[in-house]
Design a protein around this motif. Structure first.
Motif, PDB file in Angstrom:
ATOM      1  N   ALA A 166       0.841  -1.208   0.000  1.00 26.25           N
ATOM      2  CA  ALA A 166       0.000   0.000   0.000  1.00 26.25           C
ATOM      3  C   ALA A 166       0.861   1.236   0.000  1.00 26.25           C
ATOM      4  O   ALA A 166       0.557   2.229  -0.680  1.00 26.25           O
ATOM      5  CB  ALA A 166      -0.934  -0.024   1.219  1.00 26.25           C
ATOM      6  N   LEU A 167       1.982   1.203   0.749  1.00 31.98           N
ATOM      7  CA  LEU A 167       2.896   2.361   0.804  1.00 31.98           C
ATOM      8  C   LEU A 167       3.551   2.595  -0.560  1.00 31.98           C
ATOM      9  O   LEU A 167       3.672   3.745  -1.023  1.00 31.98           O
ATOM     10  CB  LEU A 167       3.972   2.112   1.862  1.00 31.98           C
ATOM     11  N   GLN A 168       3.887   1.495  -1.209  1.00 31.01           N
ATOM     12  CA  GLN A 168       4.483   1.634  -2.544  1.00 31.01           C
ATOM     13  C   GLN A 168       3.488   2.235  -3.518  1.00 31.01           C
ATOM     14  O   GLN A 168       3.840   3.095  -4.337  1.00 31.01           O
ATOM     15  CB  GLN A 168       4.969   0.280  -3.064  1.00 31.01           C
ATOM     16  N   ASN A 169       2.224   1.798  -3.430  1.00 30.93           N
ATOM     17  CA  ASN A 169       1.210   2.351  -4.335  1.00 30.93           C
ATOM     18  C   ASN A 169       1.008   3.820  -4.053  1.00 30.93           C
ATOM     19  O   ASN A 169       0.854   4.640  -4.966  1.00 30.93           O
ATOM     20  CB  ASN A 169      -0.132   1.583  -4.158  1.00 30.93           C
ATOM     21  N   LEU A 170       0.982   4.172  -2.761  1.00 26.16           N
ATOM     22  CA  LEU A 170       0.787   5.583  -2.396  1.00 26.16           C
ATOM     23  C   LEU A 170       1.933   6.422  -2.910  1.00 26.16           C
ATOM     24  O   LEU A 170       1.748   7.519  -3.486  1.00 26.16           O
ATOM     25  CB  LEU A 170       0.681   5.693  -0.879  1.00 26.16           C
ATOM     26  N   LEU A 171       3.100   5.927  -2.716  1.00 27.25           N
ATOM     27  CA  LEU A 171       4.291   6.661  -3.194  1.00 27.25           C
ATOM     28  C   LEU A 171       4.303   6.759  -4.712  1.00 27.25           C
ATOM     29  O   LEU A 171       4.706   7.789  -5.281  1.00 27.25           O
ATOM     30  CB  LEU A 171       5.585   5.962  -2.724  1.00 27.25           C
ATOM     31  N   HIS A 172       3.813   5.725  -5.353  1.00 33.29           N
ATOM     32  CA  HIS A 172       3.799   5.741  -6.809  1.00 33.29           C
ATOM     33  C   HIS A 172       2.799   6.779  -7.293  1.00 33.29           C
ATOM     34  O   HIS A 172       3.058   7.520  -8.264  1.00 33.29           O
ATOM     35  CB  HIS A 172       3.424   4.343  -7.312  1.00 33.29           C
ATOM     36  N   ASN A 179       1.794   9.433  -5.620  1.00 37.81           N
ATOM     37  CA  ASN A 179       2.346  10.771  -5.292  1.00 37.81           C
ATOM     38  C   ASN A 179       3.391  11.163  -6.328  1.00 37.81           C
ATOM     39  O   ASN A 179       3.474  12.337  -6.747  1.00 37.81           O
ATOM     40  CB  ASN A 179       2.967  10.797  -3.916  1.00 37.81           C
ATOM     41  N   SER A 180       4.168  10.220  -6.730  1.00 39.12           N
ATOM     42  CA  SER A 180       5.227  10.537  -7.712  1.00 39.12           C
ATOM     43  C   SER A 180       4.639  10.871  -9.061  1.00 39.12           C
ATOM     44  O   SER A 180       5.140  11.711  -9.795  1.00 39.12           O
ATOM     45  CB  SER A 180       6.194   9.350  -7.862  1.00 39.12           C
ATOM     46  N   GLN A 181       3.484  10.225  -9.397  1.00 41.31           N
ATOM     47  CA  GLN A 181       2.845  10.531 -10.651  1.00 41.31           C
ATOM     48  C   GLN A 181       2.208  11.914 -10.624  1.00 41.31           C
ATOM     49  O   GLN A 181       2.154  12.617 -11.631  1.00 41.31           O
ATOM     50  CB  GLN A 181       1.807   9.480 -10.999  1.00 41.31           C
ATOM     51  N   GLN A 182       1.605  12.291  -9.404  1.00 46.15           N
ATOM     52  CA  GLN A 182       1.031  13.626  -9.270  1.00 46.15           C
ATOM     53  C   GLN A 182       2.093  14.683  -9.332  1.00 46.15           C
ATOM     54  O   GLN A 182       1.893  15.753  -9.820  1.00 46.15           O
ATOM     55  CB  GLN A 182       0.264  13.716  -7.970  1.00 46.15           C
TER      56      GLN A 182
END
Length: 340
Positions: A329-335, A337-340
């Motif tokens: 879940a943290l990786q998805n969130l970070l991914h 955020n990085s896309q935004q």
């Protein structure tokens, strides 16, 4: 009168002095076999010495030190030769050598001379000298004015030169002729000596030149041998070096040929010790993973799940699963955020 001339001292000198009459000393008929030179030298006033009619075979070398003698009578002895330096008696004017055993005269005899003109010589010899006369013949020194050489076994040439001495005039002529003859002999001997000396010098120069040539040839030979030896060693060195390089190339080629078939049949592998170690580690990890899976299966599917050990294992499993999910879940969130 005592015989001999080696001993004596004051007594013999005294006895000779007793025989001295003015400037004349008469020692004839004394049966002498030696001349008392030392005692005679002590009487410089005795310029006239008569030693005739004795048993003298030779004159001692120091006899020529009696340079004060003006008239000397040695007739009727057994003299076979005169001292080589007889010419030192430069004051001698009258010499009687009648009836001895002389064959020749010493070359130094030519030194018994005072200067006489050509005219006087021609008058004495009764034969005119050729014109023009050489400088040597125009005048010469003559001290000896009277000479008697009769009754000696003289060399034929010398006997002919001396001639007879039957009167005063003939004896004077004999002195002149003999001195001239001895002067010529002396000059010839000097010239011969000079020629020999020159020949010896030339020979010495020739020997030195030959020696220098031999030394130069030897040096050149040593130099050539040294160069040849150096060239031979260089060739040996080059040959050894070439052989060594050829051996190294051959060894390298054989090594390459030996390794080539193995490398073409299979891919390169890790060293045996590294391969064995990695395989052992992999086996251990698989064994550990199998044990964990078996433990989870037992604790999940069997009645042992209520046991304290299984409860702990199940709790640990659930925590790990939750951590993994949280990590995803943290990786998805970070991914996001990085896309935004």
């Amino acid at each position: 009168m005592a015989r001999g001339g080696g001993g004596g001292g004051g007594g013999k000198a005294g006895s000779l002095k007793d025989k001295l009459d003015g400037n004349e000393l008469d020692l004839s008929l004394c049966d002498l076999s030696e001349v008392p030179v030392r005692e005679l030298a002590a009487l410089p006033k005795a310029t006239v010495l008569d030693l005739s009619c004795n048993n003298l075979i030779s004159l001692p070398s120091d006899f020529c030190s009696l340079m004060h003698l003006v008239k000397l009578d040695l007739s009727k002895n057994r003299l076979q030769q005169l001292p080589l330096d007889f010419g030192r008696l430069v004051n001698l004017q009258h010499l009687d050598l009648l009836n001895n055993r002389l064959v020749t005269l010493p070359v130094s005899f030519a030194q018994l001379k005072v200067k006489l003109s050509v005219e006087i010589i021609s008058h004495l010899l009764k034969t005119p000298l050729p014109e023009p006369s050489p400088p040597l013949c125009r005048s010469f020194l003559q001290n000896l004015k009277w000479l008697d050489l009769k009754d000696n076994p003289l060399d034929p040439v010398l006997a002919k030169v001396a001639g007879d001495c039957l009167d005063e005039k003939q004896c004077k002529q004999a002195a002149v002729r003999v001195l001239q003859h001895m002067k010529v002999i002396q000059s010839e001997q000097d010239q011969e000596r000079q020629r020999k000396l020159q020949a010896e010098r030339e020979m010495e120069k020739k020997r030195e030149a030959e020696q220098r040539a031999r030394e130069a040839q030897e040096r050149e030979l040593r130099k050539r041998e040294k160069a040849e030896e150096k060239e031979r060693r260089r060739r040996e060195y080059d040959a050894q070096r070439a052989a060594k390089q050829e051996m190294e190339k051959k060894t390298k080629k054989e090594t390459v040929q030996t390794r080539k078939p193995a490398s073409s049949s299979r891919p390169p592998q890790l060293p045996r010790h590294k391969h064995s170690w990695s395989r052992s580690v992999l086996r251990v990890l698989l064994l550990v993973l199998l044990c964990i899976l078996c433990t989870l299966a037992v604790c999940k599917l069997t009645e042992l799940r209520h046991q304290p050990l299984c409860i702990s294992v199940n709790t640990l499993y659930e925590d790990v699963v939750a951590a993994v999910q949280n990590h995803k879940a943290l990786q998805n969130l970070l991914h996001q955020n990085s896309q935004q």
